[in-house]
Design a protein around this motif. Structure first.
Motif, PDB file in Angstrom:
ATOM      1  N   PRO A 124       0.805  -1.216   0.000  1.00 57.82           N
ATOM      2  CA  PRO A 124       0.000   0.000   0.000  1.00 57.82           C
ATOM      3  C   PRO A 124       0.840   1.268   0.000  1.00 57.82           C
ATOM      4  O   PRO A 124       1.951   1.295   0.532  1.00 57.82           O
ATOM      5  CB  PRO A 124      -0.812  -0.120   1.291  1.00 57.82           C
ATOM      6  N   LEU A 125       0.284   2.290  -0.632  1.00 60.07           N
ATOM      7  CA  LEU A 125       0.939   3.591  -0.652  1.00 60.07           C
ATOM      8  C   LEU A 125       0.821   4.216   0.732  1.00 60.07           C
ATOM      9  O   LEU A 125      -0.266   4.289   1.305  1.00 60.07           O
ATOM     10  CB  LEU A 125       0.272   4.462  -1.711  1.00 60.07           C
ATOM     11  N   LYS A 126       1.932   4.662   1.267  1.00 61.73           N
ATOM     12  CA  LYS A 126       1.955   5.229   2.623  1.00 61.73           C
ATOM     13  C   LYS A 126       2.438   6.679   2.572  1.00 61.73           C
ATOM     14  O   LYS A 126       3.506   6.977   2.023  1.00 61.73           O
ATOM     15  CB  LYS A 126       2.888   4.398   3.514  1.00 61.73           C
ATOM     16  N   ILE A 127       1.631   7.576   3.128  1.00 62.43           N
ATOM     17  CA  ILE A 127       2.026   8.988   3.199  1.00 62.43           C
ATOM     18  C   ILE A 127       3.072   9.163   4.298  1.00 62.43           C
ATOM     19  O   ILE A 127       2.849   8.778   5.449  1.00 62.43           O
ATOM     20  CB  ILE A 127       0.812   9.898   3.481  1.00 62.43           C
ATOM     21  N   VAL A 128       4.211   9.745   3.923  1.00 70.67           N
ATOM     22  CA  VAL A 128       5.285   9.979   4.897  1.00 70.67           C
ATOM     23  C   VAL A 128       5.119  11.351   5.541  1.00 70.67           C
ATOM     24  O   VAL A 128       5.188  11.504   6.759  1.00 70.67           O
ATOM     25  CB  VAL A 128       6.666   9.876   4.211  1.00 70.67           C
ATOM     26  N   LYS A 129       4.874  12.370   4.698  1.00 69.01           N
ATOM     27  CA  LYS A 129       4.632  13.720   5.214  1.00 69.01           C
ATOM     28  C   LYS A 129       4.035  14.575   4.111  1.00 69.01           C
ATOM     29  O   LYS A 129       4.087  14.221   2.929  1.00 69.01           O
ATOM     30  CB  LYS A 129       5.917  14.365   5.742  1.00 69.01           C
ATOM     31  N   ASP A 130       3.443  15.699   4.497  1.00 64.62           N
ATOM     32  CA  ASP A 130       3.001  16.685   3.505  1.00 64.62           C
ATOM     33  C   ASP A 130       3.500  18.048   3.927  1.00 64.62           C
ATOM     34  O   ASP A 130       3.637  18.336   5.116  1.00 64.62           O
ATOM     35  CB  ASP A 130       1.476  16.660   3.334  1.00 64.62           C
ATOM     36  N   ASP A 131       3.784  18.872   2.953  1.00 70.34           N
ATOM     37  CA  ASP A 131       4.405  20.172   3.201  1.00 70.34           C
ATOM     38  C   ASP A 131       3.847  21.194   2.233  1.00 70.34           C
ATOM     39  O   ASP A 131       3.047  20.866   1.349  1.00 70.34           O
ATOM     40  CB  ASP A 131       5.922  20.047   3.023  1.00 70.34           C
ATOM     41  N   GLU A 132       4.290  22.439   2.377  1.00 66.55           N
ATOM     42  CA  GLU A 132       3.875  23.497   1.450  1.00 66.55           C
ATOM     43  C   GLU A 132       4.362  23.165   0.045  1.00 66.55           C
ATOM     44  O   GLU A 132       5.460  22.653  -0.145  1.00 66.55           O
ATOM     45  CB  GLU A 132       4.458  24.832   1.913  1.00 66.55           C
ATOM     46  N   LEU A 133       3.541  23.461  -0.926  1.00 68.17           N
ATOM     47  CA  LEU A 133       3.874  23.175  -2.324  1.00 68.17           C
ATOM     48  C   LEU A 133       4.917  24.168  -2.818  1.00 68.17           C
ATOM     49  O   LEU A 133       4.634  25.349  -3.002  1.00 68.17           O
ATOM     50  CB  LEU A 133       2.601  23.265  -3.174  1.00 68.17           C
ATOM     51  N   ASN A 134       6.154  23.688  -3.030  1.00 69.98           N
ATOM     52  CA  ASN A 134       7.198  24.604  -3.515  1.00 69.98           C
ATOM     53  C   ASN A 134       8.215  23.948  -4.433  1.00 69.98           C
ATOM     54  O   ASN A 134       9.186  24.579  -4.840  1.00 69.98           O
ATOM     55  CB  ASN A 134       7.936  25.269  -2.330  1.00 69.98           C
TER      56      ASN A 134
END
Length: 305
Positions: A113-123
Motif C-alpha cells: 500500500p501507498l503510505k504517506i510519509v509527510k506533507d508540506d507546502e507546495l514549492n
C-alpha cells in the motif's frame, strides 16, 4: 544517521552508474551486447528497444529522439526539472514515480500500500512546472494542494496532494496518478445554495482559474475524486437548490450526467463548454496553447511593421 556534510555535486552525480540508476527507476535492459545495454526508451513509448547505455562510457543515447548525454542530461529530460532539482532528488533518494515497464505482476504477489510519509507546502520546482503545463496558477494550487511525500514498494516519491474529507490524498505528478487511503470525496463549503461538481481536482483548480475574476457568489464545491463516489455525494449535492455538473466527456461521465438529469431538475450539465475535449482542464490547456500562438503571431506581425 546520515553523516554527509555536503550536497551531491555535479561531478559526483556523473560518476553514478546509469544502469543501476535506471534499474532503481524500474527500467531493465531488454538486451545486452558487450558494454551496450539496450532499453525500451524511458523517455517515450516504443515497441523496439532503441535507448542505449554504454556502461563503459556511462552515457546514454536515444536513437528515436536523436538525443543523449550523461546521467544529469537524462534526469532533466526524464523528470522535466532543473539541474539543481535533479541533484537534490539524487541526494535524497526521493523521486517522482514513473510507471514500471516490462514488469508484470505475478499471481499472489503481495500488494504494497501507498503510505504517506509527510506533507508540506507546495514549492517544488518540478511540481510547479507541471502545474504551469496544466495552466494552473501556483497561487490557486497552493490554496488547496500540498507537496506530499509517500512510500511505495520500499521507495520514496513525491507529488501534488489534494486532501479528501477522510484525510486521504489524491496524488499527481507528471508520471503518476494514485490515491492514499481512505478514499473519499472532497467538499469545499461556502454556505451557498448552489454546488458545482467535478470528477478530479485538476478540473476544480481549472474552474477556480477560469472564474477567479468573477464577482458572483462563490458556490459550494464537490470533488468526487472518483466517479464511483457520486452516489455517496448525492445527499450533500441534493441539499442544494442548483447542482452544476462538470464531469468528464467520456462514456462513464456522460452516463452519470444523464442519470442525474433524469432524477432531478436541479442538476445542470455544463460539459458542453468543453464538448470537444476530455475534461475541463484539457479544454483550459488547449485554450492556453491557442492564446500563446496568437501572442507569438501578433509579436511576429509587430516586428514586421
Amino acid at each position: 544517521m546520515d553523516f554527509r556534510k555536503q550536497k551531491l555535486s555535479i561531478a559526483e552525480a556523473k560518476e553514478m552508474d546509469m544502469v543501476q540508476y535506471l534499474s532503481s527507476l524500474g527500467h531493465e535492459p531488454s538486451k545486452i551486447r558487450n558494454n551496450d545495454y539496450w532499453y525500451h526508451s524511458p523517455l517515450r513509448e516504443e515497441n523496439t528497444a532503441s535507448f542505449k547505455v554504454n556502461r563503459k562510457l556511462n552515457r546514454w543515447y536515444d536513437h528515436g529522439l536523436g538525443e543523449g548525454g550523461n546521467i544529469i542530461d537524462f534526469g532533466i529530460a526524464y523528470f522535466g526539472c532543473s539541474v539543481g532539482e535533479f541533484l537534490k532528488k539524487l541526494d535524497s533518494g526521493i523521486s517522482f514515480q514513473k510507471p514500471f515497464k516490462n514488469r508484470s505482476k505475478t499471481e499472489n504477489q503481495p500488494e504494497h500500500p501507498l503510505k504517506i510519509v509527510k506533507d508540506d507546502e507546495l514549492n517544488s520546482y518540478a511540481l510547479i512546472h507541471y502545474l504551469e503545463q496544466r495552466k494552473i496558477p501556483v497561487e490557486i494550487a497552493t490554496q488547496y494542494c500540498r507537496e506530499v511525500y509517500y512510500e511505495l514498494n520500499a521507495k520514496n516519491y513525491y507529488g501534488i496532494g489534494f486532501k479528501n474529507d477522510s484525510g486521504g490524498f489524491e496524488i499527481r505528478n507528471p508520471y503518476f496518478k494514485a490515491s492514499s487511503s481512505p478514499k473519499d470525496i472532497t467538499k469545499v463549503k461556502n454556505a451557498s445554495d448552489e454546488v458545482t461538481v467535478f470528477e478530479g481536482f485538476m478540473d476544480f483548480l481549472s474552474f477556480k482559474c477560469i472564474s477567479r475574476n468573477e464577482l458572483n457568489k462563490t458556490p459550494d464545491f464537490v470533488i468526487l475524486n472518483s466517479l464511483s463516489l457520486f452516489e455517496k455525494a448525492r445527499p450533500f449535492l441534493e441539499s442544494h437548490k442548483s447542482i452544476n455538473l462538470y464531469l468528464d466527456n467520456d462514456a462513464a461521465g456522460k452516463k452519470v450526467a444523464r442519470e442525474a438529469l433524469s432524477n432531478s431538475k436541479r442538476y445542470n450539465d455544463y460539459s458542453k463548454l468543453y464538448q470537444n475535449h476530455k475534461d475541463l482542464n484539457d479544454w483550459l490547456v488547449h485554450i492556453g496553447k491557442q492564446q500563446k500562438k496568437k501572442k507569438k503571431k501578433k509579436k511576429r506581425l509587430g516586428n514586421k511593421l
